[in-house]
Motif scaffolding. Structure first.
Motif, PDB file in Angstrom:
ATOM      1  N   LYS A 121     -40.696 -29.767  38.979  1.00  0.00           N
ATOM      2  CA  LYS A 121     -40.157 -28.428  39.190  1.00  0.00           C
ATOM      3  C   LYS A 121     -39.000 -28.181  38.227  1.00  0.00           C
ATOM      4  O   LYS A 121     -38.137 -29.044  38.066  1.00  0.00           O
ATOM      5  CB  LYS A 121     -39.681 -28.248  40.636  1.00  0.00           C
ATOM      6  CG  LYS A 121     -40.788 -28.368  41.666  1.00  0.00           C
ATOM      7  CD  LYS A 121     -40.268 -28.189  43.081  1.00  0.00           C
ATOM      8  CE  LYS A 121     -41.373 -28.414  44.121  1.00  0.00           C
ATOM      9  NZ  LYS A 121     -40.878 -28.220  45.508  1.00  0.00           N
ATOM     10  N   LYS A 164     -44.011 -26.254  38.245  1.00  0.00           N
ATOM     11  CA  LYS A 164     -43.517 -25.061  38.931  1.00  0.00           C
ATOM     12  C   LYS A 164     -42.185 -24.630  38.328  1.00  0.00           C
ATOM     13  O   LYS A 164     -41.298 -25.461  38.112  1.00  0.00           O
ATOM     14  CB  LYS A 164     -43.359 -25.323  40.429  1.00  0.00           C
ATOM     15  CG  LYS A 164     -44.684 -25.584  41.135  1.00  0.00           C
ATOM     16  CD  LYS A 164     -44.483 -25.698  42.635  1.00  0.00           C
ATOM     17  CE  LYS A 164     -45.808 -26.010  43.340  1.00  0.00           C
ATOM     18  NZ  LYS A 164     -46.809 -24.953  43.119  1.00  0.00           N
ATOM     19  N   ASN A 205     -40.847 -23.945  47.526  1.00  0.00           N
ATOM     20  CA  ASN A 205     -41.410 -23.417  46.274  1.00  0.00           C
ATOM     21  C   ASN A 205     -41.283 -21.896  46.181  1.00  0.00           C
ATOM     22  O   ASN A 205     -42.200 -21.206  45.720  1.00  0.00           O
ATOM     23  CB  ASN A 205     -42.879 -23.826  46.128  1.00  0.00           C
ATOM     24  CG  ASN A 205     -43.048 -25.309  45.904  1.00  0.00           C
ATOM     25  OD1 ASN A 205     -42.275 -25.934  45.178  1.00  0.00           O
ATOM     26  ND2 ASN A 205     -44.055 -25.895  46.536  1.00  0.00           N
TER      27      ASN A 205
END
Length: 238
Positions: A121, A164, A205
């Motif tokens: 991430k 992400k 997320n």
């Protein structure tokens, strides 16, 4: 989890580093202040490793951050704020702000991106200031707007790699940076509140982690209004 945080010696970045360390994660804290790095390392000798870093130094940033090859989470929170004096409008102020907020962040992305793996991430800390044309915020807010656009495009381009990309859009947070502000800061929250909101948003997320909720809701709603209305509102706030 292995975590890398820039801007980690002060404000939101420092609180995030401590909270993640408390939770047992391994944290690489990057910042300019050597004494602050040592203090964090002494407090969390097993969880925190310090990396003295000035993101305005392109070569040093690339060399330092490229050496970290097993990172699950990158939080880029290094930033500065300066506000325009309309009677003394000058390019140098914009250059100082953009050098840290935009180009410093992009340098960090260049350094870490080749080593990010599927499931990693990348979190970019911006600001709700990007949403409206606030007085004197021409440099600061536009730099955060640029970061938001960069992040959204990266979200598209990195989707196939399984990385992400999240953004953080805080309202006013009580930090050494905002303590210097000479204007009212409604609904200002603590760094502890900010860290909790960010960590929870990362876990879920959330594409854009905005807080405090009521403050960010109103700004996002006003950002949907016609431009003339946004300007009128900002003039009244000024």
């Amino acid at each position: 989890m292995n975590i890398l945080i820039t801007g980690g010696t002060s404000g939101i970045g420092r609180q995030l580093a401590m909270d993640y360390a408390e939770a047992g994660h391994n944290v690489i804290v990057c910042g300019r202040t050597e004494a602050a790095l040592h203090e964090l390392q002494e407090r969390y000798p097993k969880q925190i490793a310090g990396q003295q870093l000035d993101v305005t130094d392109a070569e040093a940033t690339l060399q330092a951050l490229r050496s970290y090859i097993d990172i699950d989470l990158v939080i880029l929170s290094a930033g500065v704020a300066e506000y325009v004096d309309i009677e003394n409008f000058n390019t140098a102020l914009f250059e100082r702000v953009y050098e840290v907020n935009v180009f410093g962040t992009v340098r960090c992305i260049e350094a870490v991106l080749p080593n990010l793996k599927r499931g990693s991430k990348l979190v970019i800390v911006g600001s709700t200031a990007r949403l409206l044309p606030f007085t004197r915020a021409e440099a600061y807010a536009s730099s955060k707007a640029a970061l938001h656009y960069i992040a959204r495009s990266l979200q598209v381009d990195l989707a196939d790699r399984g990385i992400k990309v999240l953004t953080v859009s805080p309202g006013f947070v009580k930090t050494p940076m905002t303590d210097k502000n000479d204007f009212e800061m409604p609904m200002r929250v603590s760094v502890e509140f900010a860290s909790k909101s960010i960590r929870r948003g990362i876990e879920k997320n959330k594409t854009d982690i905005s807080f405090p909720r009521i403050f960010s809701f109103f700004l996002k709603f006003m950002a949907l209004l016609p431009q003339r209305c946004q300007v009128a509102i900002s003039k009244r706030l000024a």
